[in-house]
Design a protein around this motif. Structure first.
Motif, PDB file in Angstrom:
ATOM      1  N   ARG A 165      49.180  34.355  23.959  1.00 26.66           N
ATOM      2  CA  ARG A 165      47.732  34.319  24.178  1.00 26.66           C
ATOM      3  C   ARG A 165      47.002  34.393  22.834  1.00 26.66           C
ATOM      4  O   ARG A 165      45.993  33.718  22.620  1.00 26.66           O
ATOM      5  CB  ARG A 165      47.322  35.493  25.076  1.00 26.66           C
ATOM      6  CG  ARG A 165      45.822  35.609  25.290  1.00 26.66           C
ATOM      7  CD  ARG A 165      45.465  36.917  25.982  1.00 26.66           C
ATOM      8  NE  ARG A 165      44.040  37.124  25.990  1.00 26.66           N
ATOM      9  CZ  ARG A 165      43.444  38.298  25.967  1.00 26.66           C
ATOM     10  NH1 ARG A 165      44.173  39.404  25.955  1.00 26.66           N
ATOM     11  NH2 ARG A 165      42.129  38.400  25.966  1.00 26.66           N
ATOM     12  N   LYS A 217      39.443  33.222  29.754  1.00 26.47           N
ATOM     13  CA  LYS A 217      39.890  33.808  31.023  1.00 26.47           C
ATOM     14  C   LYS A 217      41.183  33.147  31.500  1.00 26.47           C
ATOM     15  O   LYS A 217      42.121  33.816  31.926  1.00 26.47           O
ATOM     16  CB  LYS A 217      38.802  33.661  32.086  1.00 26.47           C
ATOM     17  CG  LYS A 217      37.586  34.538  31.855  1.00 26.47           C
ATOM     18  CD  LYS A 217      36.534  34.297  32.930  1.00 26.47           C
ATOM     19  CE  LYS A 217      35.304  35.169  32.703  1.00 26.47           C
ATOM     20  NZ  LYS A 217      34.247  34.889  33.709  1.00 26.47           N
ATOM     21  N   LYS A 220      44.126  34.189  29.229  1.00 28.85           N
ATOM     22  CA  LYS A 220      44.573  35.553  29.538  1.00 28.85           C
ATOM     23  C   LYS A 220      45.376  35.569  30.833  1.00 28.85           C
ATOM     24  O   LYS A 220      46.447  36.193  30.919  1.00 28.85           O
ATOM     25  CB  LYS A 220      43.370  36.492  29.641  1.00 28.85           C
ATOM     26  CG  LYS A 220      43.759  37.948  29.849  1.00 28.85           C
ATOM     27  CD  LYS A 220      42.533  38.848  29.837  1.00 28.85           C
ATOM     28  CE  LYS A 220      42.939  40.310  29.986  1.00 28.85           C
ATOM     29  NZ  LYS A 220      41.759  41.218  29.971  1.00 28.85           N
ATOM     30  N   ALA A 221      44.878  34.861  31.850  1.00 28.93           N
ATOM     31  CA  ALA A 221      45.572  34.817  33.146  1.00 28.93           C
ATOM     32  C   ALA A 221      46.948  34.162  33.012  1.00 28.93           C
ATOM     33  O   ALA A 221      47.947  34.666  33.529  1.00 28.93           O
ATOM     34  CB  ALA A 221      44.718  34.067  34.166  1.00 28.93           C
ATOM     35  N   GLN A 224      49.738  36.188  31.103  1.00 29.43           N
ATOM     36  CA  GLN A 224      50.288  37.344  31.810  1.00 29.43           C
ATOM     37  C   GLN A 224      51.667  36.988  32.362  1.00 29.43           C
ATOM     38  O   GLN A 224      52.483  37.855  32.653  1.00 29.43           O
ATOM     39  CB  GLN A 224      49.370  37.726  32.987  1.00 29.43           C
ATOM     40  CG  GLN A 224      47.990  38.199  32.595  1.00 29.43           C
ATOM     41  CD  GLN A 224      47.950  39.645  32.147  1.00 29.43           C
ATOM     42  OE1 GLN A 224      48.631  40.488  32.703  1.00 29.43           O
ATOM     43  NE2 GLN A 224      47.161  39.921  31.131  1.00 29.43           N
ATOM     44  N   SER A 237      47.368  35.899  38.759  1.00 28.38           N
ATOM     45  CA  SER A 237      46.367  36.541  37.893  1.00 28.38           C
ATOM     46  C   SER A 237      44.960  36.007  38.161  1.00 28.38           C
ATOM     47  O   SER A 237      44.103  36.004  37.275  1.00 28.38           O
ATOM     48  CB  SER A 237      46.734  36.332  36.418  1.00 28.38           C
ATOM     49  OG  SER A 237      47.887  37.063  36.089  1.00 28.38           O
ATOM     50  N   HIS A 239      42.499  37.257  39.621  1.00 30.99           N
ATOM     51  CA  HIS A 239      41.437  38.253  39.457  1.00 30.99           C
ATOM     52  C   HIS A 239      40.840  38.241  38.046  1.00 30.99           C
ATOM     53  O   HIS A 239      39.705  38.684  37.854  1.00 30.99           O
ATOM     54  CB  HIS A 239      41.981  39.662  39.746  1.00 30.99           C
ATOM     55  CG  HIS A 239      43.115  40.052  38.858  1.00 30.99           C
ATOM     56  ND1 HIS A 239      44.406  39.604  39.063  1.00 30.99           N
ATOM     57  CD2 HIS A 239      43.156  40.817  37.735  1.00 30.99           C
ATOM     58  CE1 HIS A 239      45.191  40.098  38.116  1.00 30.99           C
ATOM     59  NE2 HIS A 239      44.459  40.832  37.305  1.00 30.99           N
ATOM     60  N   ILE A 240      41.584  37.734  37.067  1.00 28.91           N
ATOM     61  CA  ILE A 240      41.085  37.658  35.693  1.00 28.91           C
ATOM     62  C   ILE A 240      40.022  36.568  35.581  1.00 28.91           C
ATOM     63  O   ILE A 240      39.089  36.668  34.782  1.00 28.91           O
ATOM     64  CB  ILE A 240      42.245  37.386  34.711  1.00 28.91           C
ATOM     65  CG1 ILE A 240      43.185  38.600  34.671  1.00 28.91           C
ATOM     66  CG2 ILE A 240      41.735  37.061  33.307  1.00 28.91           C
ATOM     67  CD1 ILE A 240      44.456  38.373  33.879  1.00 28.91           C
ATOM     68  N   ILE A 241      40.127  35.547  36.418  1.00 27.04           N
ATOM     69  CA  ILE A 241      39.225  34.396  36.351  1.00 27.04           C
ATOM     70  C   ILE A 241      38.036  34.556  37.304  1.00 27.04           C
ATOM     71  O   ILE A 241      36.891  34.282  36.950  1.00 27.04           O
ATOM     72  CB  ILE A 241      39.993  33.093  36.658  1.00 27.04           C
ATOM     73  CG1 ILE A 241      41.108  32.911  35.610  1.00 27.04           C
ATOM     74  CG2 ILE A 241      39.052  31.890  36.679  1.00 27.04           C
ATOM     75  CD1 ILE A 241      42.106  31.824  35.941  1.00 27.04           C
TER      76      ILE A 241
END
Length: 290
Positions: A165, A217, A220-221, A224, A237, A239-241
């Motif tokens: 990332r 976003k 990061k997602a 993970q 993932s 929920h990150i977006i």
């Protein structure tokens, strides 16, 4: 240390710590540079003029701070440890240095005053979050010391173990140049790994702020789950977006008709270059809207 200069900085550092009853905690990233040659080299890399306002994170007892202050218009020095901050304040007074703004606080939690350069021997345990925070600010250049393995990840090539990332985020924001390695012998307490000094030079904005926010976003997602297929990584993932429901997202992904996107969803995260992640983040953003 091999030279008298290096020894003198080592002796000065140890003397100050002993006089004040300070025992450094390497678990807090308190590894102090005691090699004068490397210290002077780092200061030199900053190409400092009397117009520069320099941000220093983790100033410690002032090994860099005092030398930076001699060359710059002003130094903003942030140190979280209250007792060490007090030692630096006394040193600055003794040296009659009055162009240092000393902030006793957590660098991750404070808003930085205006600055144009960053020069720091960063506390290693905050390397990642503080670097991402720097990307939210405009600056001319940054001269930063990291653990060597972290610095390697900053320029990680797609598909390698160093691709992360971090490398994907820096791609659109900064050019990353390795300047010099610093032996673990150059610090007290001695860390287990060597360090690397890098130069970050901001790029002209290649993408808009809105696109970069979406890209951030998605990056990061995805990272993970760097070895998963993109479809599964995004679902896991989500929920990150956005706050989208899992079933709704699956339905939206199933309804995609663009063949190129469908093929991307089958690939593994680690093989996507930043330009491809940007494409995916732009094209898939609507799928994350309920």
């Amino acid at each position: 240390m091999t030279s008298e200069n290096s020894q003198s900085l080592s002796k000065v550092t140890k003397s100050i710590l002993n006089q004040n009853g300070i025992k450094l905690n390497k678990n807090l990233g308190q590894n102090y540079l005691i090699d004068k040659n490397k210290r002077d080299q780092i200061v030199g890399f900053g190409n400092i003029s009397k117009e520069d306002v320099i941000l220093e994170i983790g100033s410690g007892i002032g090994t860099l701070t005092i030398e930076l202050a001699k060359k710059a218009e002003r130094v903003i020095a942030i140190e979280q440890d209250t007792k060490i901050c007090e030692i630096l304040a006394r040193r600055l007074k003794e040296e009659k240095i009055d162009n240092v703004e000393l902030i006793n606080d957590d660098a991750l939690k404070v808003d930085f005053p205006p600055f144009n350069k960053i020069i720091s021997n960063l506390p290693y345990q905050i390397s990642s979050p503080i670097t991402f925070k720097f990307l939210d600010y405009d600056f001319d250049l940054a001269i930063l010391m990291y653990q060597k393995e972290f610095a390697d990840r900053m320029n990680g090539k797609v598909g390698t173990k160093d691709y992360s990332r971090l490398s994907a985020m820096l791609y659109f924001k900064c050019d990353v140049e390795k300047l010099t390695d610093v032996s673990c012998e150059s610090f007290i307490p001695k860390p287990q790994i060597d360090s690397t000094v890098v130069k970050l030079t901001p790029k002209e904005n290649k993408i808009s702020d809105d696109d970069f926010e979406t890209y951030s976003k998605f990056t990061k997602a995805l990272f993970q789950h760097r070895n998963k297929k993109i479809r599964n990584a995004l679902i896991d993932s989500r929920h990150i977006i956005s706050g989208i429901d899992k079933k709704v997202l699956k339905r939206n992904l199933n309804e995609i008709e663009d063949e190129r996107l469908i093929e991307y969803l089958k690939k593994r995260v680690v093989v996507l270059d930043p330009e491809e992640i940007l494409f995916i983040s732009r094209e898939l953003k609507p799928a994350f809207e309920e």
